[in-house]
Design a protein around this motif. Sequence first.
Motif, PDB file in Angstrom:
ATOM      1  N   PRO A 108       0.809  -1.022   0.234  1.00  0.00           N
ATOM      2  CA  PRO A 108       0.085   0.225  -0.262  1.00  0.00           C
ATOM      3  C   PRO A 108       0.418   0.943  -0.063  1.00  0.00           C
ATOM      4  CG  PRO A 108      -0.461  -1.293   2.130  1.00  0.00           C
ATOM      5  CD  PRO A 108       0.550  -1.945   1.183  1.00  0.00           C
ATOM      6  N   LEU A 109       2.053   1.169   0.058  1.00  0.00           N
ATOM      7  CA  LEU A 109       3.108   2.115  -0.112  1.00  0.00           C
ATOM      8  C   LEU A 109       3.151   2.905  -1.562  1.00  0.00           C
ATOM      9  CD1 LEU A 109       5.482   0.539   2.812  1.00  0.00           C
ATOM     10  CD2 LEU A 109       3.916   2.739   3.396  1.00  0.00           C
ATOM     11  N   SER A 110       3.357   4.780  -1.315  1.00  0.00           N
ATOM     12  CA  SER A 110       3.697   5.038  -2.889  1.00  0.00           C
ATOM     13  C   SER A 110       5.481   4.633  -3.263  1.00  0.00           C
ATOM     14  CB  SER A 110       3.608   6.181  -2.307  1.00  0.00           C
ATOM     15  OG  SER A 110       3.880   6.665  -1.877  1.00  0.00           O
ATOM     16  N   GLU A 111       5.389   4.321  -4.800  1.00  0.00           N
ATOM     17  CA  GLU A 111       6.436   4.513  -5.076  1.00  0.00           C
ATOM     18  C   GLU A 111       8.010   5.287  -4.137  1.00  0.00           C
ATOM     19  OE1 GLU A 111       9.056   5.159  -8.834  1.00  0.00           O
ATOM     20  OE2 GLU A 111       6.813   5.092  -9.334  1.00  0.00           O
ATOM     21  N   PRO A 129      13.256   6.864  -2.069  1.00  0.00           N
ATOM     22  CA  PRO A 129      13.849   7.836  -1.470  1.00  0.00           C
ATOM     23  C   PRO A 129      14.097   8.306  -3.627  1.00  0.00           C
ATOM     24  CG  PRO A 129      14.757   6.667  -0.061  1.00  0.00           C
ATOM     25  CD  PRO A 129      13.624   5.200  -1.452  1.00  0.00           C
ATOM     26  N   SER A 130      13.418   9.699  -3.359  1.00  0.00           N
ATOM     27  CA  SER A 130      14.664  10.196  -4.596  1.00  0.00           C
ATOM     28  C   SER A 130      16.172  10.854  -4.313  1.00  0.00           C
ATOM     29  CB  SER A 130      13.952  11.565  -4.633  1.00  0.00           C
ATOM     30  OG  SER A 130      14.151  12.387  -4.188  1.00  0.00           O
ATOM     31  N   ALA A 131      16.519  10.773  -3.780  1.00  0.00           N
ATOM     32  CA  ALA A 131      18.124  11.364  -2.799  1.00  0.00           C
ATOM     33  C   ALA A 131      18.315  10.920  -0.969  1.00  0.00           C
ATOM     34  CB  ALA A 131      18.388  12.486  -3.727  1.00  0.00           C
ATOM     35  N   ASP A 132      19.458  10.802  -1.170  1.00  0.00           N
ATOM     36  CA  ASP A 132      20.319  10.811  -0.172  1.00  0.00           C
ATOM     37  C   ASP A 132      19.967  12.372   1.190  1.00  0.00           C
ATOM     38  OD1 ASP A 132      20.781   7.775  -0.366  1.00  0.00           O
ATOM     39  OD2 ASP A 132      22.550   8.255  -0.602  1.00  0.00           O
ATOM     40  N   GLN A 133      20.420  13.482  -0.200  1.00  0.00           N
ATOM     41  CA  GLN A 133      20.122  14.622   0.164  1.00  0.00           C
ATOM     42  C   GLN A 133      18.789  15.130   0.580  1.00  0.00           C
ATOM     43  OE1 GLN A 133      20.950  16.774  -3.012  1.00  0.00           O
ATOM     44  NE2 GLN A 133      19.281  17.073  -4.011  1.00  0.00           N
ATOM     45  N   ASP A 134      17.888  14.444   0.830  1.00  0.00           N
ATOM     46  CA  ASP A 134      16.473  14.578   1.636  1.00  0.00           C
ATOM     47  C   ASP A 134      15.997  13.994   2.900  1.00  0.00           C
ATOM     48  OD1 ASP A 134      15.552  15.485  -0.871  1.00  0.00           O
ATOM     49  OD2 ASP A 134      14.154  13.399  -1.594  1.00  0.00           O
TER      50      ASP A 134
END
Length: 68
Positions: free
Chosen positions: A6-9, A14-19
């Motif tokens: 049920p989780l989103s992609e 995750p998009s990037a480690d800096q987030d």
Amino acid sequence: MILYTPLSETDIFPSADQDFQKRHCVSYNGKQMYVEEMEDGQFQVLQLLSTDPHDFMNVDYTPGTILR
């Protein structure tokens, strides 16, 4: 590969480690919590890590609270 979840992609990949560089696990008033550092140096509560149900009733530890 197929993931049935049920989780989103973005939650799984995750998009990037800096987030996540601004996120920290800290102890505040003896309670462990995940916080995110804001631009002005304050911290915003993301998640309280506790096994005591009474801690979740305290409004000082609700997600979104700004810690000084």
